[in-house]
Design a protein around this motif. Structure first.
Motif, PDB file in Angstrom:
ATOM      1  N   ALA A 252       0.730  -1.201   0.152  1.00  0.00           N
ATOM      2  CA  ALA A 252      -0.032  -0.074   0.006  1.00  0.00           C
ATOM      3  C   ALA A 252       0.830   1.297   0.104  1.00  0.00           C
ATOM      4  O   ALA A 252       0.238   2.256   0.065  1.00  0.00           O
ATOM      5  N   LEU A 253       2.067   0.956   0.264  1.00  0.00           N
ATOM      6  CA  LEU A 253       3.000   2.099   0.112  1.00  0.00           C
ATOM      7  C   LEU A 253       3.555   2.664  -1.437  1.00  0.00           C
ATOM      8  O   LEU A 253       3.832   1.825  -2.116  1.00  0.00           O
ATOM      9  N   GLY A 254       3.921   3.944  -1.341  1.00  0.00           N
ATOM     10  CA  GLY A 254       4.698   4.137  -2.591  1.00  0.00           C
ATOM     11  C   GLY A 254       6.140   3.744  -2.748  1.00  0.00           C
ATOM     12  O   GLY A 254       6.740   3.250  -1.520  1.00  0.00           O
ATOM     13  N   LYS A 255       6.596   3.340  -3.605  1.00  0.00           N
ATOM     14  CA  LYS A 255       7.849   2.797  -3.827  1.00  0.00           C
ATOM     15  C   LYS A 255       9.006   3.744  -3.139  1.00  0.00           C
ATOM     16  O   LYS A 255       9.699   2.874  -2.428  1.00  0.00           O
ATOM     17  N   SER A 256       8.888   4.817  -3.288  1.00  0.00           N
ATOM     18  CA  SER A 256      10.034   5.625  -2.683  1.00  0.00           C
ATOM     19  C   SER A 256       9.962   5.448  -1.107  1.00  0.00           C
ATOM     20  O   SER A 256      10.932   4.986  -0.409  1.00  0.00           O
ATOM     21  N   VAL A 257       8.720   5.424  -0.478  1.00  0.00           N
ATOM     22  CA  VAL A 257       8.505   5.099   0.826  1.00  0.00           C
ATOM     23  C   VAL A 257       9.158   3.613   1.259  1.00  0.00           C
ATOM     24  O   VAL A 257       9.684   3.527   2.311  1.00  0.00           O
ATOM     25  N   ARG A 258       8.587   2.548   0.423  1.00  0.00           N
ATOM     26  CA  ARG A 258       8.724   1.296   0.801  1.00  0.00           C
ATOM     27  C   ARG A 258      10.396   0.917   0.770  1.00  0.00           C
ATOM     28  O   ARG A 258      10.929   0.464   1.478  1.00  0.00           O
ATOM     29  N   THR A 259      10.869   1.656  -0.448  1.00  0.00           N
ATOM     30  CA  THR A 259      12.155   1.685  -0.743  1.00  0.00           C
ATOM     31  C   THR A 259      13.208   2.007   0.339  1.00  0.00           C
ATOM     32  O   THR A 259      14.259   1.429   1.070  1.00  0.00           O
ATOM     33  N   CYS A 260      12.876   3.149   0.869  1.00  0.00           N
ATOM     34  CA  CYS A 260      13.479   3.906   2.017  1.00  0.00           C
ATOM     35  C   CYS A 260      13.603   3.370   3.365  1.00  0.00           C
ATOM     36  O   CYS A 260      14.514   2.973   4.143  1.00  0.00           O
ATOM     37  N   TRP A 261      12.621   2.669   3.747  1.00  0.00           N
ATOM     38  CA  TRP A 261      12.226   1.837   4.889  1.00  0.00           C
ATOM     39  C   TRP A 261      12.861   0.675   5.082  1.00  0.00           C
ATOM     40  O   TRP A 261      13.546   0.284   5.959  1.00  0.00           O
ATOM     41  N   GLU A 262      12.942   0.027   3.885  1.00  0.00           N
ATOM     42  CA  GLU A 262      13.389  -1.343   3.636  1.00  0.00           C
ATOM     43  C   GLU A 262      14.964  -1.313   3.668  1.00  0.00           C
ATOM     44  O   GLU A 262      15.847  -2.011   4.149  1.00  0.00           O
ATOM     45  N   ALA A 263      15.631  -0.151   3.167  1.00  0.00           N
ATOM     46  CA  ALA A 263      17.121   0.292   2.962  1.00  0.00           C
ATOM     47  C   ALA A 263      17.451   0.444   4.525  1.00  0.00           C
ATOM     48  O   ALA A 263      18.623   0.015   4.771  1.00  0.00           O
ATOM     49  N   ARG A 264      16.805   1.137   5.145  1.00  0.00           N
ATOM     50  CA  ARG A 264      17.180   1.574   6.524  1.00  0.00           C
ATOM     51  C   ARG A 264      16.944   0.608   7.634  1.00  0.00           C
ATOM     52  O   ARG A 264      17.822   0.307   8.503  1.00  0.00           O
ATOM     53  N   PHE A 265      16.027  -0.390   7.290  1.00  0.00           N
ATOM     54  CA  PHE A 265      15.914  -1.382   8.363  1.00  0.00           C
ATOM     55  C   PHE A 265      15.592  -2.703   7.472  1.00  0.00           C
ATOM     56  O   PHE A 265      14.509  -3.164   7.111  1.00  0.00           O
ATOM     57  N   PRO A 266      16.736  -3.428   7.365  1.00  0.00           N
ATOM     58  CA  PRO A 266      16.843  -4.670   6.376  1.00  0.00           C
ATOM     59  C   PRO A 266      15.769  -5.810   7.020  1.00  0.00           C
ATOM     60  O   PRO A 266      15.573  -6.719   6.363  1.00  0.00           O
ATOM     61  N   GLN A 267      15.507  -5.762   8.170  1.00  0.00           N
ATOM     62  CA  GLN A 267      14.607  -6.850   8.752  1.00  0.00           C
ATOM     63  C   GLN A 267      13.217  -6.698   7.917  1.00  0.00           C
ATOM     64  O   GLN A 267      12.521  -7.645   7.926  1.00  0.00           O
ATOM     65  N   LEU A 268      12.735  -5.552   7.546  1.00  0.00           N
ATOM     66  CA  LEU A 268      11.497  -5.356   6.860  1.00  0.00           C
ATOM     67  C   LEU A 268      11.598  -5.879   5.669  1.00  0.00           C
ATOM     68  O   LEU A 268      10.749  -6.607   5.102  1.00  0.00           O
ATOM     69  N   ALA A 269      12.695  -5.980   4.927  1.00  0.00           N
ATOM     70  CA  ALA A 269      12.755  -6.568   3.636  1.00  0.00           C
ATOM     71  C   ALA A 269      12.981  -7.935   4.031  1.00  0.00           C
ATOM     72  O   ALA A 269      12.288  -8.730   3.076  1.00  0.00           O
ATOM     73  N   SER A 270      13.459  -8.415   4.925  1.00  0.00           N
ATOM     74  CA  SER A 270      13.349  -9.893   5.272  1.00  0.00           C
ATOM     75  C   SER A 270      12.182 -10.252   5.658  1.00  0.00           C
ATOM     76  O   SER A 270      11.578 -11.755   5.306  1.00  0.00           O
ATOM     77  N   ALA A 271      11.339  -9.620   6.363  1.00  0.00           N
ATOM     78  CA  ALA A 271       9.872  -9.865   6.694  1.00  0.00           C
ATOM     79  C   ALA A 271       9.004 -10.030   5.296  1.00  0.00           C
ATOM     80  O   ALA A 271       8.127 -10.980   5.145  1.00  0.00           O
TER      81      ALA A 271
END
Length: 115
Positions: free
Chosen positions: A93-112
């Motif tokens: 539900a998030l825009g690509k820029s928000v999603r990418t930024c959060w996952e780059a800062r917090f790799p555990q989100l990308a893992s989830a």
């Protein structure tokens, strides 16, 4: 020689999103349950009160805060455990820029998201 222009051109266009993020996901100590009333600077249209025990309302609140929140809002309204738990659905539900930024800062989100 002024290199400011070339430096800013190299910055991601979503740098303003990264500036508001906490240094650690553990700083997200918002509520885990109950009802949350968002201030008008976040919820200026439509629903302003969210029942965190209702998954759809929780996802709506998190989308609003992740997209529009200031640093103070992120740490006050988001809960690290809930964010990790709901990230696979929430990220859609998030825009690509928000999603990418959060996952780059917090790799555990990308893992989830990959799990």
């Amino acid at each position: 020689m002024n290199t400011r222009h070339s430096d800013s051109a190299a910055e991601p266009r979503w740098a303003h999103v990264a500036e508001r993020l906490p240094g650690s996901i553990d700083e997200l100590c918002g509520p885990r349950s109950g009802s949350v009333q968002l201030p008008l600077h976040l919820a200026w249209s439509g629903l302003t009160r969210f029942d965190l025990d209702d998954e759809q309302l929780l996802l709506g609140l998190y989308r609003i805060v992740l997209t529009n929140g200031l640093h103070e809002d992120l740490v006050a309204y988001l809960n690290a455990d809930l964010l990790l738990q709901h990230w696979p659905r929430l990220r859609i539900a998030l825009g690509k820029s928000v999603r990418t930024c959060w996952e780059a800062r917090f790799p555990q989100l990308a893992s989830a998201a990959a799990a």
